[in-house]
Design a protein around this motif. Structure first.
Motif, PDB file in Angstrom:
ATOM      1  N   GLN A   9       0.354  -1.179   0.679  1.00 65.41           N
ATOM      2  CA  GLN A   9      -0.177  -0.077   0.096  1.00 65.41           C
ATOM      3  C   GLN A   9       1.177   1.072  -0.326  1.00 65.41           C
ATOM      4  O   GLN A   9       1.770   0.938   0.517  1.00 65.41           O
ATOM      5  N   LEU A  10       0.102   2.235  -0.401  1.00 62.90           N
ATOM      6  CA  LEU A  10       0.862   3.633  -0.360  1.00 62.90           C
ATOM      7  C   LEU A  10       1.709   4.003  -1.911  1.00 62.90           C
ATOM      8  O   LEU A  10       1.379   4.535  -2.100  1.00 62.90           O
ATOM      9  N   ARG A  11       2.999   3.155  -1.521  1.00 68.61           N
ATOM     10  CA  ARG A  11       3.970   4.016  -2.420  1.00 68.61           C
ATOM     11  C   ARG A  11       3.756   2.183  -3.579  1.00 68.61           C
ATOM     12  O   ARG A  11       4.117   1.248  -2.895  1.00 68.61           O
ATOM     13  N   LYS A  12       4.091   3.268  -4.601  1.00 67.86           N
ATOM     14  CA  LYS A  12       4.412   1.954  -5.825  1.00 67.86           C
ATOM     15  C   LYS A  12       5.293   0.812  -6.004  1.00 67.86           C
ATOM     16  O   LYS A  12       6.281   1.859  -5.532  1.00 67.86           O
ATOM     17  N   PRO A  13       4.917  -0.177  -5.489  1.00 66.88           N
ATOM     18  CA  PRO A  13       5.945  -0.696  -5.351  1.00 66.88           C
ATOM     19  C   PRO A  13       7.160  -0.394  -6.658  1.00 66.88           C
ATOM     20  O   PRO A  13       7.170  -0.201  -7.948  1.00 66.88           O
ATOM     21  N   PHE A  14       8.557  -0.489  -5.952  1.00 67.45           N
ATOM     22  CA  PHE A  14       9.861  -0.400  -7.193  1.00 67.45           C
ATOM     23  C   PHE A  14      10.180   0.892  -7.934  1.00 67.45           C
ATOM     24  O   PHE A  14      11.120   1.177  -8.439  1.00 67.45           O
ATOM     25  N   PHE A  15       9.218   1.943  -6.826  1.00 68.78           N
ATOM     26  CA  PHE A  15       9.083   3.925  -7.792  1.00 68.78           C
ATOM     27  C   PHE A  15       9.168   3.467  -8.417  1.00 68.78           C
ATOM     28  O   PHE A  15      10.014   3.786  -9.562  1.00 68.78           O
ATOM     29  N   ALA A  16       8.189   2.551  -9.706  1.00 67.40           N
ATOM     30  CA  ALA A  16       8.517   2.628 -10.906  1.00 67.40           C
ATOM     31  C   ALA A  16       7.146   2.599 -10.995  1.00 67.40           C
ATOM     32  O   ALA A  16       6.280   2.512 -10.683  1.00 67.40           O
ATOM     33  N   SER A  17       6.951   3.709 -12.660  1.00 70.14           N
ATOM     34  CA  SER A  17       5.851   3.681 -13.276  1.00 70.14           C
ATOM     35  C   SER A  17       5.821   3.468 -15.315  1.00 70.14           C
ATOM     36  O   SER A  17       7.497   3.440 -15.027  1.00 70.14           O
ATOM     37  N   SER A  18       5.098   4.258 -15.454  1.00 71.70           N
ATOM     38  CA  SER A  18       5.341   3.656 -17.289  1.00 71.70           C
ATOM     39  C   SER A  18       6.029   4.531 -17.668  1.00 71.70           C
ATOM     40  O   SER A  18       7.007   4.536 -18.749  1.00 71.70           O
ATOM     41  N   ASP A  19       6.268   6.170 -17.291  1.00 66.38           N
ATOM     42  CA  ASP A  19       6.949   7.029 -17.633  1.00 66.38           C
ATOM     43  C   ASP A  19       8.685   6.854 -17.379  1.00 66.38           C
ATOM     44  O   ASP A  19       9.476   7.247 -17.596  1.00 66.38           O
ATOM     45  N   ASP A  20       8.622   6.551 -15.719  1.00 65.79           N
ATOM     46  CA  ASP A  20       9.887   6.260 -15.488  1.00 65.79           C
ATOM     47  C   ASP A  20      10.419   4.655 -15.099  1.00 65.79           C
ATOM     48  O   ASP A  20       9.767   3.941 -13.923  1.00 65.79           O
ATOM     49  N   PRO A  21      10.351   4.086 -15.758  1.00 64.32           N
ATOM     50  CA  PRO A  21      10.677   1.948 -16.046  1.00 64.32           C
ATOM     51  C   PRO A  21      11.479   1.439 -14.756  1.00 64.32           C
ATOM     52  O   PRO A  21      12.353   2.175 -14.574  1.00 64.32           O
ATOM     53  N   ALA A  22      11.058   0.724 -14.169  1.00 64.53           N
ATOM     54  CA  ALA A  22      12.812   0.455 -13.925  1.00 64.53           C
ATOM     55  C   ALA A  22      12.993  -1.132 -14.032  1.00 64.53           C
ATOM     56  O   ALA A  22      11.450  -1.840 -14.620  1.00 64.53           O
ATOM     57  N   TYR A  23      13.777  -1.820 -14.226  1.00 66.19           N
ATOM     58  CA  TYR A  23      14.750  -2.810 -14.931  1.00 66.19           C
ATOM     59  C   TYR A  23      14.858  -3.866 -13.565  1.00 66.19           C
ATOM     60  O   TYR A  23      15.595  -3.026 -12.789  1.00 66.19           O
ATOM     61  N   VAL A  24      15.000  -5.509 -13.830  1.00 67.28           N
ATOM     62  CA  VAL A  24      15.996  -6.058 -13.154  1.00 67.28           C
ATOM     63  C   VAL A  24      16.263  -7.865 -14.311  1.00 67.28           C
ATOM     64  O   VAL A  24      15.314  -7.930 -15.084  1.00 67.28           O
ATOM     65  N   VAL A  25      17.583  -8.071 -14.066  1.00 65.04           N
ATOM     66  CA  VAL A  25      17.896  -8.553 -14.900  1.00 65.04           C
ATOM     67  C   VAL A  25      18.230  -9.945 -13.921  1.00 65.04           C
ATOM     68  O   VAL A  25      19.035 -10.080 -12.732  1.00 65.04           O
ATOM     69  N   HIS A  26      17.891 -11.802 -13.869  1.00 62.18           N
ATOM     70  CA  HIS A  26      17.783 -12.425 -12.845  1.00 62.18           C
ATOM     71  C   HIS A  26      17.541 -13.502 -14.019  1.00 62.18           C
ATOM     72  O   HIS A  26      16.939 -13.572 -15.071  1.00 62.18           O
ATOM     73  N   GLU A  27      19.152 -14.098 -13.167  1.00 58.18           N
ATOM     74  CA  GLU A  27      19.002 -15.589 -14.382  1.00 58.18           C
ATOM     75  C   GLU A  27      19.167 -15.038 -15.772  1.00 58.18           C
ATOM     76  O   GLU A  27      18.411 -15.629 -16.474  1.00 58.18           O
ATOM     77  N   PHE A 141      -8.587   7.284   4.555  1.00 54.40           N
ATOM     78  CA  PHE A 141      -8.115   7.452   3.910  1.00 54.40           C
ATOM     79  C   PHE A 141      -8.485   6.322   2.779  1.00 54.40           C
ATOM     80  O   PHE A 141      -7.969   4.637   3.397  1.00 54.40           O
ATOM     81  N   HIS A 142      -8.777   6.236   1.440  1.00 52.87           N
ATOM     82  CA  HIS A 142      -8.571   5.773   0.507  1.00 52.87           C
ATOM     83  C   HIS A 142      -7.585   5.371   0.294  1.00 52.87           C
ATOM     84  O   HIS A 142      -7.378   5.993  -0.634  1.00 52.87           O
ATOM     85  N   GLU A 143      -6.573   3.964   0.579  1.00 53.73           N
ATOM     86  CA  GLU A 143      -5.461   4.023  -0.132  1.00 53.73           C
ATOM     87  C   GLU A 143      -5.417   2.450  -1.362  1.00 53.73           C
ATOM     88  O   GLU A 143      -6.402   1.437  -0.924  1.00 53.73           O
ATOM     89  N   PRO A 144      -4.868   2.652  -2.256  1.00 55.03           N
ATOM     90  CA  PRO A 144      -4.657   1.509  -3.321  1.00 55.03           C
ATOM     91  C   PRO A 144      -4.006   0.386  -3.036  1.00 55.03           C
ATOM     92  O   PRO A 144      -3.283   0.706  -2.382  1.00 55.03           O
ATOM     93  N   VAL A 145      -4.117  -1.045  -3.393  1.00 56.03           N
ATOM     94  CA  VAL A 145      -3.476  -2.098  -3.226  1.00 56.03           C
ATOM     95  C   VAL A 145      -2.975  -2.267  -4.355  1.00 56.03           C
ATOM     96  O   VAL A 145      -3.340  -2.153  -4.875  1.00 56.03           O
ATOM     97  N   TYR A 146      -1.267  -2.301  -4.250  1.00 53.20           N
ATOM     98  CA  TYR A 146      -0.614  -2.233  -5.151  1.00 53.20           C
ATOM     99  C   TYR A 146      -0.292  -4.024  -5.573  1.00 53.20           C
ATOM    100  O   TYR A 146       0.720  -4.382  -4.328  1.00 53.20           O
ATOM    101  N   ARG A 147       0.034  -4.679  -6.709  1.00 52.29           N
ATOM    102  CA  ARG A 147       0.661  -5.716  -7.157  1.00 52.29           C
ATOM    103  C   ARG A 147       1.563  -5.380  -7.605  1.00 52.29           C
ATOM    104  O   ARG A 147       1.797  -5.591  -9.241  1.00 52.29           O
ATOM    105  N   PRO A 148       3.021  -5.784  -7.169  1.00 50.96           N
ATOM    106  CA  PRO A 148       3.984  -5.963  -8.177  1.00 50.96           C
ATOM    107  C   PRO A 148       3.632  -7.117  -9.118  1.00 50.96           C
ATOM    108  O   PRO A 148       3.726  -8.131  -9.429  1.00 50.96           O
ATOM    109  N   THR A 149       4.509  -6.611 -10.717  1.00 51.47           N
ATOM    110  CA  THR A 149       4.496  -6.981 -11.884  1.00 51.47           C
ATOM    111  C   THR A 149       6.077  -7.218 -12.385  1.00 51.47           C
ATOM    112  O   THR A 149       6.606  -6.482 -12.031  1.00 51.47           O
TER     113      THR A 149
END
Length: 254
Positions: A9-27, A141-149
């Protein structure tokens, strides 16, 4: 996340958005990190607001001094002070910190540590030579619930570079596209700031067209150019990527 339906809740996971995407490399696979809203919850949080006080009570607590209040309260007073200072004055306050005209205690740890939230907490605090009356409200406070992808997008560094260029880079410029004078302007700008006064020289006009900033040339600059200071953009110049920004100087049309 092991396939679990992890949410936050509260903060978007990874601090990422469509305008400012985040990437990770795994295996050896590159993933783009984002989030989706899957629910909404109603939470009740204490809100600290400070109001100017004509009194100067001896019981006022120093809101900034070390040891006078817990660290969580010192932060809360500092932010609530920004809202109190802005009331009736020009200049506003940092909306990312101030909420609902004060400071919202969202952290359970901060609430437990707080002395201001206690039933017998201080009624007045001082901050930067000003005395404030303390007001605590508990609000919903009405707060959105985020699921990371994490979506797989590439299997090698060349492919992820292509994705990043398509996402982040605007104009593509080569030396063959520009005159010697225009190349000199970019070279000077890469070492230091470069500026001109409107109407611009032919070489600078050429640079602005190459950067796709025609509104600076053809329109009412202040009205049409969408000028935002300190907001960087990216271009590809030759084989190198550069960040750049345009801003007005002291002169009205510079």
């Amino acid at each position: 996340m092991n396939g679990e339906q992890y949410t936050t809740q509260l903060r978007k996971p990874f601090f990422a958005s469509s305008d400012d995407p985040a990437y990770v490399v795994h295996e050896d696979t590159f993933y783009q990190l984002r989030s989706v809203i899957v629910d909404e919850v109603v939470e009740t949080h204490p809100v600290l607001r400070l109001f100017d006080s004509e009194d100067d009570p001896s019981t006022a607590i120093d809101g900034s001094g070390e040891g006078a209040l817990p660290e969580a309260d010192q932060r809360a007073v500092g932010i609530a002070h920004m809202a109190a200072r802005a009331r009736g004055n020009e200049g506003g306050f940092p909306s990312g910190l101030v909420q609902r005209g004060g400071y919202v205690y969202r952290s359970e740890e901060a609430r437990e540590e707080s002395e201001l939230l206690a039933e017998d907490g201080p009624a007045y605090v001082t901050y930067r030579d000003a005395t404030y009356e303390v007001e605590i409200d508990h609000e919903q406070f009405h707060e959105p619930v985020y699921r990371p992808t994490a979506e797989p997008v590439a299997d090698d560094s060349e492919h992820i570079e292509t994705i990043l260029v398509a996402t982040l880079v605007g104009a593509r410029v080569t030396g063959d596209d520009l005159s010697t004078e225009a190349q000199q302007i970019l070279s000077e700008a890469s070492d230091d700031d470069y500026s001109e006064t409107h109407p611009f020289s032919d070489a600078y006009t050429e640079v602005l067209r190459a950067l796709d900033k025609r509104a600076y040339i053809d329109g009412n600059i202040r009205k049409d150019a969408g000028v935002r200071s300190n907001e960087n953009e990216m271009i590809q110049y030759g084989d190198t990527y550069h960040e750049f920004f345009l801003r007005f100087g002291n002169e009205a049309d510079t």
